[in-house]
Design a protein around this motif. Structure first.
Motif, mmCIF file in Angstrom:
data_model
loop_
_atom_site.group_PDB
_atom_site.id
_atom_site.type_symbol
_atom_site.label_atom_id
_atom_site.label_comp_id
_atom_site.label_asym_id
_atom_site.label_seq_id
_atom_site.Cartn_x
_atom_site.Cartn_y
_atom_site.Cartn_z
ATOM 1 N N SER A 1 0.832 -1.199 0.000
ATOM 2 C CA SER A 1 0.000 0.000 0.000
ATOM 3 C C SER A 1 0.869 1.253 0.000
ATOM 4 N N VAL B 1 0.315 -1.853 8.716
ATOM 5 C CA VAL B 1 1.523 -1.770 7.880
ATOM 6 C C VAL B 1 2.196 -3.148 7.824
ATOM 7 N N ALA C 1 3.344 6.381 5.297
ATOM 8 C CA ALA C 1 3.261 6.581 6.745
ATOM 9 C C ALA C 1 4.605 6.268 7.405
ATOM 10 N N PHE D 1 -0.057 4.253 0.849
ATOM 11 C CA PHE D 1 -0.255 5.083 2.041
ATOM 12 C C PHE D 1 0.492 4.543 3.260
ATOM 13 N N SER D 2 0.515 3.213 3.378
ATOM 14 C CA SER D 2 1.252 2.630 4.500
ATOM 15 C C SER D 2 2.740 2.927 4.382
ATOM 16 N N GLU E 1 6.091 -3.142 3.398
ATOM 17 C CA GLU E 1 5.907 -1.690 3.380
ATOM 18 C C GLU E 1 6.875 -0.994 4.331
#
Lengths: 256, 300
Positions: free
Chosen positions: A3, A99, A9, A5-6, A103
């Protein structure tokens, strides 16, 4: 599936820490090339007038760019990552969220590449002020290449972290991986001045490939896209192999 | 039928190399329950919790969390769980508030929800005044509170707490207990490990006592106390010659004296009067725990 977004982050956390340490990080990033360029540019430059067809200063600036990027990226995924994993148990905390390990590790390597690129940019800036950059546009074109190469350097650092049982382990990594790249890969001298076996060894290290690409670019010498891509593919393959090995080893270590 | 089972473990096994850490553990957790997983050090509690989070592969048996196997635990399932680990793994490089913020990002929370959650949790855990401080300057109790706040950032339905109050002062423990009770009232499911039996007795609806990776017994604290140690414990100095055994659920020779666990304190007292040195108190979960797992040291 990884991902976006993970991964972001994970990078965000690093960014937050870096923001706090921005000025001290910049001070060392700027001071380092000044010290090196002063010593090698003036010191050695007095005895070596021309190397590789250009003045020694012009020769050494791209070498220093490559070296500092490699060092910054390697440091981040070894001492930095290992501290987060081993000392602060930060990875355990991250992995208790959605997460995934892939990642997390990707975030570590991407961040290392960012830091490596910042480091190279500082060398470029100082080198340019010093008159060691012939082609500024070529030099700026180097930066994405440097970022790419750092994905490879960062992955190799992560591989060392995967096998490290304590901080002592990294002395092997720095002695047998970082230092050879400092002395045998064309940073300060042309690779072809070495005996044959050293030369063939030097092509094994990704550093040599990076220097081969960025030196013509900063000095404004002709280099074709095929050459860039050929050397670039070395980072890709090396990086992927190192990253995968690191991933599987760390997965085994953490989850089994 | 199994819809309200949040966790369902069946013959769960975990081996570390040749060492069997968990050997055939079966227990389940219903929605809204607080279940205490009790056992001496090395019983397999933390390993079980890690398996539930998908942080540790399982070697055998079944483990379902929210109705799906943990073998390929999904992002969605993980976003429904909050973990309070045993170790303080807060991020030392950033502030109290940033610790919560970063964690919220790991759960991909939107900025709006995240800032609301941070504000709510800082006040829930009485950390508002500390929010700009780096984690290193916090006391042990504050760190623990922050870890609990962090585990709640995603508004989890299941909260797993691995020794949430170990090493804390009585005030901090009291605050954490109050908060955990509130979480229960909000309908969250809690899985708790602790070495404090008063804590387990106070918070848990259901107790699972495990040792050497196996379940020894399970039930409500009241049931377990009644089953193993009755209502009262009498500690009677040796030597004495009384036929107390028939009045007791259990008895145990602990060297200088004998412990009698009984449901009939008045009868026992009548027998003891004037003859022996003794003292007595209501039986508790700690008595059950020691009955089940023995009195020997476990750290080796």
């Amino acid at each position: 599936m990884v991902s976006f977004f993970s991964t972001l982050a994970v990078i965000y956390r690093q960014f937050l820490v870096w923001k706090k340490l921005f000025w001290s990080s910049m001070a060392t990033n700027i001071a380092n090339p000044i010290l090196f360029l002063f010593a090698f540019g003036f010191g050695l430059g007095r005895f070596v007038e021309v190397m590789g067809g250009v003045s020694y200063m012009i020769f050494v600036v791209p070498g220093m760019m490559a070296y500092s990027a490699m060092f910054a990226a390697s440091f981040e995924t070894t001492i930095g990552s290992f501290s987060r994993y081993y000392l602060h148990r930060n990875w355990n905390a991250v992995l208790s969220t959605p997460v995934t390990l892939a990642e997390l590790l990707l975030g570590e390597v991407l961040w290392a590449s960012f830091k490596g690129t910042i480091s190279a940019s500082c060398v470029l800036f100082i080198g340019w002020l010093w008159g060691g950059v012939e082609s500024l546009s070529g030099a700026l074109f180097c930066l994405p290449i440097v970022f790419f190469s750092c994905l490879c350097f960062g992955s190799f650092g992560l591989l060392a972290t995967a096998y490290a049982k304590g901080y002592e382990f990294f002395s092997y990594f720095f002695t047998f991986w970082v230092t050879p790249m400092f002395v045998f890969c064309g940073v300060f001298f042309e690779v072809n001045k070495f005996p044959d076996f050293i030369q063939s060894l030097s092509w094994f290290f990704p550093m040599t490939h990076l220097v081969m690409v960025i030196r013509p670019l900063t000095t404004g010498l002709p280099i074709d896209l095929i050459t860039i891509l050929t050397h670039g593919s070395y980072f890709v393959v090396g990086g992927l192999v190192a990253f995968s090995l690191a991933y599987f080893k760390i997965r085994l270590k953490l989850f089994d | 039928m199994s819809n309200n089972l949040i966790i369902n473990a069946k013959d769960l096994i975990k081996n570390f190399g040749i060492f069997p850490a968990v050997r055939g553990l079966s227990f389940s957790l219903k929605k809204g329950q607080c279940v205490g997983l009790l056992g001496p050090n090395g019983a397999g509690k933390s390993t079980t919790m890690r398996m539930i989070m998908g942080l540790c592969t399982i070697s055998g048996g079944r483990l379902d969390v929210f109705g799906a196997s943990v073998k390929n635990i999904s992002r969605k399932t993980k976003s429904r769980i909050g973990l309070v680990p045993q170790e303080n793994n807060l991020d030392p490089d950033i502030t109290v508030r940033e610790n919560l913020e970063v964690f919220g990002r790991y759960f991909s929370l939107s900025n709006l929800i995240l800032s609301k959650q941070i504000q709510k949790l800082l006040s829930f855990m009485s950390l508002c005044e500390k929010q700009t401080l780096p984690v290193n300057v916090l006391s042990g109790g504050m760190k623990r509170r922050l870890i609990i706040a962090r585990a709640l950032i995603n508004d989890p339905e299941l909260v797993i707490l691995d020794e949430p109050t170990t090493g804390l002062d009585p005030q901090s423990r009291l605050l954490i207990w109050t908060r955990l009770m509130e979480l229960k009232k909000q309908g969250r499911t809690l899985l708790l490990t602790t070495h404090y039996m008063d804590e387990a007795q106070r918070l848990c609806d259901q107790i699972v006592v495990i040792d050497h990776g196996r379940v020894l017994d399970q039930g409500t604290p009241k049931d377990l106390i009644d089953r193993y140690v009755g209502a009262y414990v009498f500690e009677v100095k040796k030597p004495h010659r009384l036929g107390l055994e028939k009045l007791c659920v259990n008895f145990e020779d602990i060297g200088q004296s004998i412990l009698y666990y009984t449901r009939f304190p008045d009868e026992v007292m009548a027998q003891l009067s004037g003859t022996s040195q003794y003292n007595y108190r209501p039986a508790n979960l700690e008595d059950v725990f020691l009955r089940l797992t023995g009195r020997n040291l476990r750290d080796n």
